[in-house]
Design an enzyme around this catalytic site. Structure first.
Site, PDB file in Angstrom:
ATOM      1  N   ASN A 122       0.836  -1.209   0.000  1.00 28.43           N
ATOM      2  CA  ASN A 122       0.000   0.000   0.000  1.00 28.43           C
ATOM      3  C   ASN A 122       0.863   1.249   0.000  1.00 28.43           C
ATOM      4  O   ASN A 122       0.575   2.221  -0.685  1.00 28.43           O
ATOM      5  CB  ASN A 122      -0.923   0.014   1.224  1.00 28.43           C
ATOM      6  N   LYS A 140       1.739  -0.593  15.134  1.00 26.22           N
ATOM      7  CA  LYS A 140       1.610  -0.155  16.532  1.00 26.22           C
ATOM      8  C   LYS A 140       0.449   0.815  16.658  1.00 26.22           C
ATOM      9  O   LYS A 140       0.022   1.403  15.669  1.00 26.22           O
ATOM     10  CB  LYS A 140       2.891   0.585  16.951  1.00 26.22           C
ATOM     11  N   LEU A 141       0.021   1.031  17.908  1.00 24.17           N
ATOM     12  CA  LEU A 141      -0.956   2.093  18.122  1.00 24.17           C
ATOM     13  C   LEU A 141      -0.236   3.418  17.898  1.00 24.17           C
ATOM     14  O   LEU A 141       0.900   3.593  18.336  1.00 24.17           O
ATOM     15  CB  LEU A 141      -1.483   2.038  19.556  1.00 24.17           C
ATOM     16  N   HIS A 171      -7.968  -0.340   6.160  1.00 22.21           N
ATOM     17  CA  HIS A 171      -8.248  -1.610   6.822  1.00 22.21           C
ATOM     18  C   HIS A 171      -8.822  -2.574   5.785  1.00 22.21           C
ATOM     19  O   HIS A 171      -9.670  -2.179   4.976  1.00 22.21           O
ATOM     20  CB  HIS A 171      -9.257  -1.374   7.957  1.00 22.21           C
ATOM     21  N   ASP A 179      -9.444   1.544  14.785  1.00 21.36           N
ATOM     22  CA  ASP A 179     -10.381   1.202  13.705  1.00 21.36           C
ATOM     23  C   ASP A 179     -11.750   1.876  13.834  1.00 21.36           C
ATOM     24  O   ASP A 179     -12.725   1.410  13.253  1.00 21.36           O
ATOM     25  CB  ASP A 179     -10.602  -0.328  13.609  1.00 21.36           C
TER      26      ASP A 179
HETATM   27  C1  GRF Z   1      -3.090  -4.004   4.436  1.00 19.72           C
HETATM   28  O1  GRF Z   1      -3.989  -5.071   4.245  1.00 19.72           O
HETATM   29  C2  GRF Z   1      -3.768  -2.867   5.154  1.00 19.72           C
HETATM   30  O2  GRF Z   1      -5.144  -2.833   4.950  1.00 19.72           O
HETATM   31  C3  GRF Z   1      -3.482  -3.159   6.607  1.00 19.72           C
HETATM   32  O3  GRF Z   1      -2.211  -3.747   6.622  1.00 19.72           O
HETATM   33  C4  GRF Z   1      -1.959  -4.388   5.375  1.00 19.72           C
HETATM   34  C5  GRF Z   1      -0.630  -3.884   4.912  1.00 19.72           C
HETATM   35  O4  GRF Z   1      -0.229  -4.520   3.718  1.00 19.72           O
HETATM   36  N1  GRF Z   1      -3.601  -1.967   7.410  1.00 19.72           N
HETATM   37  P1  GRF Z   1       0.939  -3.866   2.882  1.00 19.72           P
HETATM   38  O5  GRF Z   1       2.167  -3.830   3.792  1.00 19.72           O
HETATM   39  O6  GRF Z   1       0.511  -2.510   2.494  1.00 19.72           O
HETATM   40  O7  GRF Z   1       1.144  -4.744   1.684  1.00 19.72           O
END
Ligand code: GRF
Length: 184
Positions: free
Chosen positions: A10, A81-82, A99, A140
């Site tokens: 991501n 982490k938080l 998420h 979340d």
């Molecule tokens: C993703 O599924 C995101 O939704 C979650 O952690 C995962 C990270 O995956 N918060 P990447 O490291 O971005 O491939």
């Protein structure tokens, strides 16, 4: 800033979109661990990376705030982490997370990685997807910015569902960032 700990898909998708937008600047990638695959890829691509390890705990918040000095928008991507309260307060309304499920379902404690998709299949949901949301003090539970959905098919396994949702995540995070910046 893109907080990031592991695979970093991501973070890399978002960074690539930011780099190709003439109105945006990728200020920094915050890396808790410099040997994470995503961080190595970000360095290879010449992205600005700052190493902010979790230890020593006592100074983590101040080191993180310092690293975020020049930053306007914060996107968490696989940040494990938080987020320290002081960071949430400084960036309220300008810090978001992604998420891999349709919140408020399948969020909160223990709902990360493959566990999310196992729970979705276990619950016989007909659809899943991803949620980009503002980050608040409660895990979340910040206000939703954008959701994208995909069907859960009878033949889906947690792994196939995870792959489908990840594709959606890569398309959705930048759209969500643009939406918030444009005040929509
Ligand atoms: C993703 O599924 C995101 O939704 C979650 O952690 C995962 C990270 O995956 N918060 P990447 O490291 O971005 O491939």
């Amino acid at each position: 800033m893109i907080g990031h700990a592991g695979r970093g898909s991501n973070m890399l998708a978002l960074a690539q979109n930011i780099k190709s937008d003439p109105n945006m600047t990728l200020a920094t990638v915050i890396a808790p661990n410099m040997s994470a695959p995503g961080v190595i890829a970000a360095l290879d691509l010449g992205y600005p990376v700052q190493h902010v390890p979790y230890e020593p705990k006592e100074t983590y918040t101040s080191r993180l705030l310092e690293a975020l000095n020049e930053v306007e928008w914060v996107c968490l991507a696989g940040f494990m982490k938080l987020v320290p309260i002081a960071v949430i307060q400084r960036f309220r309304g300008r810090i978001m997370n992604i998420h891999p499920a349709l919140l408020p379902k399948f969020g909160g404690k223990g709902m990360y990685g493959i566990h999310v998709h196992e729970a979705v299949i276990q619950a016989q949901e007909k659809e899943s997807g991803c949620t980009v949301h503002h980050v608040s003090e409660i895990y979340d539970e910040g206000e939703v910015i954008l959701k994208a959905t995909c069907p859960v098919l009878p033949e889906d396994t947690p792994e196939t569902l995870a792959a489908k949702v990840l594709k959606l995540e890569h398309l959705s995070y930048f759209r969500a960032l643009q939406k918030v910046i444009d005040g929509e």
